[in-house]
Each structure stands twice: as C-alpha cells, then as structure tokens.
Design an enzyme around this catalytic site. Sequence first.
Site, PDB file in Angstrom:
ATOM      1  N   LYS A  56      34.206  32.748  38.024  1.00 44.30           N
ATOM      2  CA  LYS A  56      33.743  34.088  37.637  1.00 44.30           C
ATOM      3  C   LYS A  56      33.248  33.998  36.199  1.00 44.30           C
ATOM      4  CE  LYS A  56      35.410  36.870  41.143  1.00 44.30           C
ATOM      5  NZ  LYS A  56      36.808  37.005  41.504  1.00 44.30           N
ATOM      6  N   LYS A 108      39.536  41.291  51.398  1.00 42.74           N
ATOM      7  CA  LYS A 108      40.686  41.422  50.514  1.00 42.74           C
ATOM      8  C   LYS A 108      41.941  41.711  51.328  1.00 42.74           C
ATOM      9  CE  LYS A 108      37.591  40.926  47.411  1.00 42.74           C
ATOM     10  NZ  LYS A 108      37.369  39.571  46.840  1.00 42.74           N
ATOM     11  N   ASP A 127      40.674  31.531  41.911  1.00 41.87           N
ATOM     12  CA  ASP A 127      39.771  32.205  40.964  1.00 41.87           C
ATOM     13  C   ASP A 127      40.509  32.868  39.800  1.00 41.87           C
ATOM     14  OD1 ASP A 127      40.645  34.295  42.624  1.00 41.87           O
ATOM     15  OD2 ASP A 127      38.698  35.276  42.699  1.00 41.87           O
ATOM     16  N   ASP A 155      40.754  36.822  50.633  1.00 46.37           N
ATOM     17  CA  ASP A 155      41.085  36.837  49.212  1.00 46.37           C
ATOM     18  C   ASP A 155      42.361  37.644  48.987  1.00 46.37           C
ATOM     19  OD1 ASP A 155      41.141  36.809  46.509  1.00 46.37           O
ATOM     20  OD2 ASP A 155      39.149  37.692  46.210  1.00 46.37           O
TER      21      ASP A 155
HETATM   22 MG    MG Z   1      39.009  36.513  44.394  1.00 46.35          MG
END
Ligand code: MG
Length: 368
Positions: A265, A165, A241, A193
């Site tokens: 997701k 992240k 996403d 991400d």
């Molecule tokens: Mg993501």
Amino acid sequence: MKITRITVYHVDLPLEHPYWLSGGRLKFEVLDATLVKIETDAGITGWGEGTPWGHTYVPAHGPGIRAGIETMAPFVLGLDPRHVLDVERAMDLALPGHLYAKSPIDMACWDIAGQAADLPIADLMGGGSRTPRPIASSVGAKDIEETRAVIDRYRARGYVAHSVKIGGDTTRDIARIRDVENLRHDGEIVLYDVNRGWTRQQALRVMSACEDLKVMFEQPCESLDDIAAIAGKHASPVSVDESLVTLQDATRIARDGLAEIFGIKLNRVGGLTKAARMRDVALAHGIDMFVMATGGSVLADTEALHLAATIPDANCHAVWACQDMLTVDIAGGRGPRNIDGHLHLPETPGLGVQPDEDRLGDPAAVYT
Ligand code: MG
C-alpha cells in the site's frame, strides 16, 4: 531544478456506501485526503496524495499527514525533486517514521521527475508494462446476502478480481467464503482479507475448514509474530499488508517465509521510492504482489498503477481503484479509469493525472 513552493490541500472524500471491516467491527464513511502540489523554479508542477483509510484502521492519520508536512517542508524546499533519494533522506532526517506523511511528497517528486524526463513514472523507474492491471474490488460486507449484492455490483462494472473482507465471527466467515467460492466465476481472482480480525486460533479454525477450497487469505492476524506462529499449521497462501510497513518488515517476511504475497500500500509504506525496494525483495524471493493506494482519488490509484506496471505481469495479481468507491471526483474524469475491470497505464509524462485545483478549496497550508 529546485522545489520553490509546497501547497497542501485537505479534501474530504465521501464513500458511496458505508464500508465495514472486520465483520462489522469498523465502519468508514468519509476519507480524509491530503493533496500536495509541489512547484519548481523550472516551471514544472507535481502532485501527490496521501489518503489513509480513516483513523481507526492502522496508525495513519489524515491530519497527521498535514502536520508531518509542516515539519518536513523546510527541509524539502530547495532540493531537486528529481533526486528522489535526496528528498527521501531529508524527510527521514526531519521526521523519523511517519511514512504515510511522506508519501505525498515522494509522489509529487516522481511526478516532476517524470515530466522532466518526458516519461511516465513507470518508465522512469525502469520500464512499465502496458498490460492492463485487473482492479480488485473491495467487498466490505457483513453477511452472505450483502456480500453477494456487493460482488454483483462490482461484476456489473466489469470487475474480475475481488477482495472480500472477512474477519469477524468465524462461523459466519466460513459460510461467506463457501458461498463466494460456490458462486465464483471462471477466471475470477478472489482474496479473503481478514484485516487482522482473527486470533491465531480463529485463523487456524477458518483456514483448516476452508482448506479444500485453496483460497488466499490476507493479513489473517494482528502481527507478524501471530502470522509466524500459525505458519506451518495451515496450507493456505497468505498475503501480508497491514504488517508490511517498512523494508525491514519485507525482509523478515521474505526470510522467514511468512507470506506468499505482499500487499503493498503506497501511502502506508511511504511512497514509490520505498515501495520499489519492497517490490525487489518480493521478486528476489518468489513473492507475488497486490499494489494499492491505501485509499483516495484517481491520483492515488494512478501512483499505485505505476508501481504495478514495474512488476512482471505474472507476479502482479491486481491493483485497486478506490476512486470507484467515492461520490466525488477531483480530477473531472481524467486519469486511468475502470475499463472492463482493468486500469491502463497513462502514456502522459509523470503521474499522468492532475486534480482540478478549483475543486480542492482553499489551501490548508503553503510553504515557500
Ligand atoms: Mg488488506
């Protein structure tokens, strides 16, 4: 077969470690999970789960799932759960949008349909690969030292795929990416991400500074408009996403060439029924996939694994096992677990894992 009872449980799932997104902008410590048990007149029971990643991440709200089910339950009771498209239409008519509230019911219906057909869900959907799927870690960290420590903690548990992240200060992001790439093991899959954390200008700054590394970035900016605006100005593969919610999002991304990877997701997109259409759009356009629960227990991880198993091995980069980030286990060690950094598809009919009902507390609601 008819749905005769819907029982809803609210369970708090504490994270083992505080989790930071967007370079420390958002902090998460407990996930609000909704577990749904659907009973039928045939004596088959199915389980579903919806666990958003907190309330601040995207427009998905734990209590909103339970409120949505209260609205939809009268329209779902009495339907045949094996007819997942009928259940989907009933939910869409009763409550437009609110996809995350629908996924637990969709999941429980697939669980029942699989048990009725004596097939794992993936096989009922058309055929499931038995190739174990690599589990992507989820490295929420703020600086180089913490990033190294978290990745090493996952490596010790066998992980070969990592979702690091980033998305805070761009200078710090560049330094963290370079450090991770420098220490990256052979064969490891690493996705950076951003979780929407950058402006267009910040995204282009980091992507051009890291162009020599040829790394993948997920959701670099807030919206598909932002991602479209920077497409063509950088050379990095992009995964989407947070901006992949509806089938219309999927077709726009595919048509306009906004991403090379879909991060599907399950809870966000409304469950397996809707996610399977996104999978097909992706495969028709040469787009690879990561498949994940938005969060939650081994039940949510298993749902994602079934969809991942319906994707050709070469097009499915990794799944996620949020279960490894929790301090509680509502299924007593059952269901697919991390084996050398991979999840193995269960051979049991249906979903293949059920919670221990006595760990769920009293029901939040029962609809008959
Ligand atoms: Mg993501």
